[in-house]
Design a protein around this motif. Structure first.
Motif, mmCIF file in Angstrom:
data_model
loop_
_atom_site.group_PDB
_atom_site.id
_atom_site.type_symbol
_atom_site.label_atom_id
_atom_site.label_comp_id
_atom_site.label_asym_id
_atom_site.label_seq_id
_atom_site.Cartn_x
_atom_site.Cartn_y
_atom_site.Cartn_z
ATOM 1 N N PRO A 1 7.982 4.479 -12.830
ATOM 2 C CA PRO A 1 8.361 4.005 -11.495
ATOM 3 C C PRO A 1 7.529 4.640 -10.372
ATOM 4 O O PRO A 1 7.133 3.943 -9.438
ATOM 5 C CB PRO A 1 9.834 4.386 -11.391
ATOM 6 N N VAL A 2 7.226 5.922 -10.461
ATOM 7 C CA VAL A 2 6.428 6.559 -9.402
ATOM 8 C C VAL A 2 4.989 6.045 -9.420
ATOM 9 O O VAL A 2 4.388 5.824 -8.362
ATOM 10 C CB VAL A 2 6.494 8.103 -9.457
ATOM 11 N N GLN A 3 4.424 5.822 -10.593
ATOM 12 C CA GLN A 3 3.065 5.281 -10.668
ATOM 13 C C GLN A 3 3.009 3.877 -10.061
ATOM 14 O O GLN A 3 2.075 3.564 -9.311
ATOM 15 C CB GLN A 3 2.574 5.243 -12.117
ATOM 16 N N ALA A 4 3.987 3.048 -10.363
ATOM 17 C CA ALA A 4 4.024 1.693 -9.801
ATOM 18 C C ALA A 4 4.144 1.738 -8.281
ATOM 19 O O ALA A 4 3.469 0.980 -7.567
ATOM 20 C CB ALA A 4 5.177 0.897 -10.409
ATOM 21 N N ALA A 5 4.970 2.640 -7.765
ATOM 22 C CA ALA A 5 5.137 2.775 -6.311
ATOM 23 C C ALA A 5 3.842 3.244 -5.662
ATOM 24 O O ALA A 5 3.440 2.731 -4.605
ATOM 25 C CB ALA A 5 6.280 3.739 -5.998
ATOM 26 N N VAL A 6 3.176 4.200 -6.287
ATOM 27 C CA VAL A 6 1.912 4.715 -5.745
ATOM 28 C C VAL A 6 0.832 3.639 -5.777
ATOM 29 O O VAL A 6 0.044 3.508 -4.831
ATOM 30 C CB VAL A 6 1.491 5.998 -6.495
ATOM 31 N N LEU A 7 0.787 2.851 -6.837
ATOM 32 C CA LEU A 7 -0.190 1.748 -6.902
ATOM 33 C C LEU A 7 0.049 0.717 -5.810
ATOM 34 O O LEU A 7 -0.894 0.257 -5.160
ATOM 35 C CB LEU A 7 -0.134 1.069 -8.265
ATOM 36 N N ALA A 8 1.305 0.335 -5.615
ATOM 37 C CA ALA A 8 1.618 -0.635 -4.561
ATOM 38 C C ALA A 8 1.232 -0.076 -3.194
ATOM 39 O O ALA A 8 0.692 -0.801 -2.344
ATOM 40 C CB ALA A 8 3.103 -0.997 -4.607
ATOM 41 N N PHE A 9 1.495 1.208 -2.972
ATOM 42 C CA PHE A 9 1.123 1.852 -1.710
ATOM 43 C C PHE A 9 -0.396 1.841 -1.539
ATOM 44 O O PHE A 9 -0.913 1.515 -0.471
ATOM 45 C CB PHE A 9 1.652 3.295 -1.682
ATOM 46 N N THR A 10 -1.119 2.215 -2.598
ATOM 47 C CA THR A 10 -2.587 2.259 -2.540
ATOM 48 C C THR A 10 -3.153 0.887 -2.208
ATOM 49 O O THR A 10 -4.049 0.768 -1.361
ATOM 50 C CB THR A 10 -3.152 2.778 -3.876
ATOM 51 N N ASP A 11 -2.632 -0.138 -2.854
ATOM 52 C CA ASP A 11 -3.109 -1.496 -2.578
ATOM 53 C C ASP A 11 -2.839 -1.893 -1.134
ATOM 54 O O ASP A 11 -3.727 -2.412 -0.449
ATOM 55 C CB ASP A 11 -2.459 -2.494 -3.527
#
Length: 188
Positions: free
Chosen positions: A122-132
């Motif tokens: 879940p944290v990796q997915a959140a960080v990816l969405a933020f990065t994008d």
């Protein structure tokens, strides 16, 4: 991501000639990089004050934050994909692997929206969405920010935002000057 940058098939070096890598600022950069300078460093050294500030910022982002290594490298590699920065990907893929990113995750990073794919915590997915969001649009929607806040404290949020911004800067420098990818990982 194109093989040699988005401006065409460059079979030559960067658009400006790298410096010889001499001087006090070069020594600071060598110290951070384990004794070697990259082509990126030699280009930055055309402006010692810029190179010095860059070296301090990137050193802090790489080794002075509390952001877990897998998240840091996830950000760096995703920014590399979004900005077509082959040098950045080549230099960080081995570091990403050492930080725990899998072959599947590295392949997913090349997709248009990897955060929706399987294989992420879940944290990796959140960080990816933020990065994008931050890289593509600069403005980060409230829902994306809230998802990151569920996993990261204030310091880590600042470090995340700065890592995305810092590596966006790196990628823009590399792509604009058509810096060819290194043979592998670039230390420090």
């Amino acid at each position: 991501m194109a093989e040699r940058g988005s401006t065409g098939d460059q079979l030559h070096g960067p658009r400006i000639t790298p410096t010889s890598g001499e001087g006090a600022t070069a020594e600071l950069m060598r110290a951070r990089r384990g004794g070697r300078l990259s082509d990126l460093d030699r280009l930055l050294l055309h402006s010692p004050p810029v190179a010095e500030g860059w070296n301090a910022l990137m050193g802090a982002l790489r080794s002075g934050t509390t952001l877990p290594a897998d998240l840091r490298e996830l950000v760096i590699l995703r920014v590399a994909v979004l900005n077509d920065a082959v040098f950045e990907w080549t230099a960080h893929e081995p570091i990403g692997r050492r930080s725990g990113l899998t072959d599947v995750q590295l392949q997913l990073l090349r997709l248009p929206d990897p955060s929706r794919g399987p294989g992420w915590t879940p944290v990796q997915a959140a960080v990816l969405a933020f990065t994008d969001a931050s890289t593509r649009d600069v403005a980060v929607p409230d829902a994306v920010f809230t998802a990151v806040r569920e996993h990261l404290d204030d310091r880590q949020v600042v470090e995340l935002v700065t890592t995305v911004a810092g590596y966006a800067m790196v990628s823009r420098f590399l792509v604009a000057l058509e810096v060819p990818p290194p043979d592998g990982e670039v230390a420090g």
